[in-house]
Design a protein around this motif. Structure first.
Motif, PDB file in Angstrom:
ATOM      1  N   GLU A 197       0.818  -1.216   0.000  1.00  0.00           N
ATOM      2  CA  GLU A 197       0.000   0.000   0.000  1.00  0.00           C
ATOM      3  C   GLU A 197       0.853   1.267   0.000  1.00  0.00           C
ATOM      4  N   ALA A 261       6.426  -2.282   9.692  1.00  0.00           N
ATOM      5  CA  ALA A 261       5.271  -2.958   9.097  1.00  0.00           C
ATOM      6  C   ALA A 261       5.491  -4.446   8.894  1.00  0.00           C
ATOM      7  N   GLY A 262       4.364  -5.129   8.811  1.00  0.00           N
ATOM      8  CA  GLY A 262       4.399  -6.544   8.474  1.00  0.00           C
ATOM      9  C   GLY A 262       4.788  -7.478   9.603  1.00  0.00           C
TER      10      GLY A 262
HETATM   11 MG    MG Z   1       1.425  -4.410   5.927  1.00  0.00          MG
END
Ligand code: MG
Ligand code: AMP
Length: 414
Positions: A197, A261-262
Motif C-alpha cells: 500500500e 510494518a508486516g
Molecule cells: Mg502491511
C-alpha cells in the motif's frame, strides 16, 4: 514465543545481541553529541599559571594593609601587564604593576587590587598606566588571584568514557589542548519500509495507497541519536527486490537493519522467508501498547529489528527498543530517558498492558500536570505531533483517576 514478554524482558533479550561499536578519532568540532570512548585526563594544571581575575593592580598585600579611602597607600607603577603578557615580571616593596584579567601574576605580588579601589579607574587597555597609583582599600593575599590548578589539577580525569559530549565538554577538551577526540563509531542503520500500500512522497496518491511516512520518521529518530542512515526506501513485495535491498545493506556494512510494518501475524511473507533462509527471525508479542508485535532477527549476521507499521506504534517501538540498542552501540553509559513525573488532569484508562500514551504536560503553578492529546489510535500521528510527552501507564493498571501520579518521557528534548 508463546505468551507475552514484558517490556523489560524484550529489551533485555534484544540488548544481549549488541555491544558497543569500535572507536574513531574525530576533529573536536565534529564531536558534539558523540560518546567518548576513552576517559580524558588533564595533561597540565588549569589555569596553568597564577593569574589575575580582575583588571587592577598587582600588589604585595602587606604593602596595602593600612590603605583606606581617607589615607590611601601610594605605589609606584613599574610596568603594564595585559593578558598574554610576560610572566617574567616581578615587583618589590612599594611597587605595583597594572594588570588585566587573565594576565600572569608577577612574582613578588600575591594579590590584585581592582581598579575600582584605586584612584586610576580607567579600564581601556589603550590608556597608558599612571606613574603612581593610590590604593584606597586593603587586600588579603590571594585576593582576585586565580591559582594555578584552581580549576583542574594535572592528572585528574575530567571526562569519563561513555559520556555524551555536550558543548561545555567540547569547550573543556579545547581548554586542555585537544584538537581531536576519541569517540565511539556512529551506528550505521539501514531503514526499509515494506507494504504494497506504500508509495513514496513526491508522487501521486491513488485510492487505497498511503505515503510511506514511517521511514522518514524513523530516519529522523535515528539521526537524533547520531546514527548514520542508509535509506533503502520501500521494498516491493517481491523476493528478488527484498533480497537486493538486504544485500545492499550488507555490502554497505550496516550495524542494523530497521524495518516497519508486516510484523503482525501472517504478514511479512517475503521478508520472513528471506530471513529464515539466510539468518533467522523471531516474532515477539510484548505486553505493551501501542507496539505489541515486534520482530527480531538477523540477515547474514546483521541484526534486524522489525517495528509495527502503524505510525504511532513504530514511533513508540523505536523509543522503547531501538533507542536502547543505539545507546548500547554508541557506548553511552547513562540511558535514562528524559522524564517528568506528572499528575493527571483527566482519568486515564488502559487495557492492562504497559501503555505509552500521547500527552501534553505543563507546569501549572509549580505542579507538573498532564492531559492526553486526541485520539490514541496507533495509526494516528496527529495526537503524537500534539504531544510533548509519552505518559506511561504501568502494566497491570487499567484505570487511573484524576490526580494520580505517573511518569512521562519528554519528547521535546534536544
Ligand atoms: Mg502491511
Ligand atoms: P502492518 O504492520 O503491515 O500490519 O501495517 C499496519 C498499518 O501501518 C497499516 O495501516 C499500514 O498501511 C501502515 N503502514 C505500514 N508501513 C507504513 C509506512 N512505512 N508508513 C506509513 N504507514 C505505514
Amino acid at each position: 514465543v508463546s505468551g507475552l514478554l514484558s517490556v523489560v524482558e524484550a529489551q533485555q533479550q534484544l540488548l544481549s545481541s549488541f555491544s558497543p561499536l569500535g572507536s574513531e578519532t574525530v576533529p573536536l568540532l565534529n564531536a558534539a553529541g558523540r560518546v567518548l570512548s576513552v576517559s580524558v585526563s588533564a595533561s597540565f594544571d588549569v589555569p596553568s599559571f597564577d593569574n589575575s581575575s580582575m583588571d587592577g593592580f598587582a600588589v604585595r598585600a602587606e604593602d596595602v594593609v593600612t590603605a583606606q579611602e581617607t589615607r590611601p597607600v601610594e605605589l609606584k607603577v613599574i610596568a603594564d601587564l595585559p593578558a598574554g603578557g610576560s610572566s617574567l615580571l616581578s615587583i618589590r616593596a612599594g611597587e605595583t604593576i597594572r594588570i588585566m584579567t587573565g594576565a600572569p601574576l608577577p612574582s613578588g605580588a600575591d594579590a590584585v587590587v581592582p581598579v575600582e579601589d584605586t584612584d586610576f579607574r580607567e579600564r581601556d587597555p589603550g590608556t597608558p598606566p599612571p606613574e603612581r597609583v593610590k590604593i584606597s582599600k586593603p587586600v588579603s593575599p590571594k585576593d582576585n588571584v586565580r591559582d594555578k590548578g584552581q580549576d583542574i589539577h594535572q592528572g585528574e580525569i575530567v571526562l569519563a568514557s561513555g559520556q555524551k559530549l555536550r558543548p561545555q565538554d567540547i569547550g573543556l577538551l579545547a581548554m586542555l589542548g585537544n584538537a581531536q577526540v576519541q569517540v565511539y563509531r556512529q551506528a550505521f542503520v539501514a531503514v526499509i519500509s515494506t507494504g504494497d500500500e506504500l508509495v513514496p512522497v513526491g508522487t501521486g496518491l491513488s485510492n487505497g495507497k498511503v505515503y510511506d511516512s514511517n521511514s522518514f520518521m524513523l530516519v529522523s529518530q535515528l539521526e537524533k541519536y547520531k546514527a548514520k542512515v542508509l535509506r533503502l526506501g520501500i521494498l516491493p513485495d517481491r523476493e528478488d527486490a527484498i533480497v537486493a535491498g538486504f544485500e545492499q545493506a550488507t555490502e554497505a556494512g550496516v550495524d542494523l537493519i530497521l524495518s516497519s510494518a508486516g510484523v503482525s501475524v501472517g504478514a511479512y511473507d517475503y521478508v520472513r522467508a528471506i530471513l529464515e533462509k539466510r539468518g533467522h527471525l523471531e516474532f515477539w508479542r510484548v505486553n505493551m501498547r501501542p507496539g505489541k508485535p515486534i520482530a527480531f532477527g538477523e540477515y547474514r549476521g546483521i541484526p534486524f529489528i522489525g517495528l509495527p507499521g502503524n505510525p504511532a506504534s513504530a514511533f513508540v517501538g523505536f523509543e522503547v527498543f531501538v533507542r536502547p540498542v543505539l545507546l548500547r552501540l554508541s557506548g553511552m553509559v547513562d540511558w535514562s530517558h528524559p522524564s517528568q513525573r506528572v499528575k493527571l488532569l483527566e482519568p486515564v484508562a488502559s487495557d492492562g498492558r504497559e501503555s505509552y500514551m500521547r500527552a501534553m504536560i505543563s507546569n501549572q503553578r509549580g505542579t507538573w500536570v498532564a492531559r492526553l492529546t486526541g485520539h490514541q489510535g496507533s495509526g494516528n500521528l496527529r495526537s503524537l505531533v500534539q504531544a510533548n510527552a509519552l505518559l506511561i501507564v504501568p502494566s497491570g493498571v487499567k484505570s487511573l483517576p484524576v490526580g494520580a501520579e505517573v511518569d512521562t518521557w519528554l519528547l521535546n528534548d534536544g
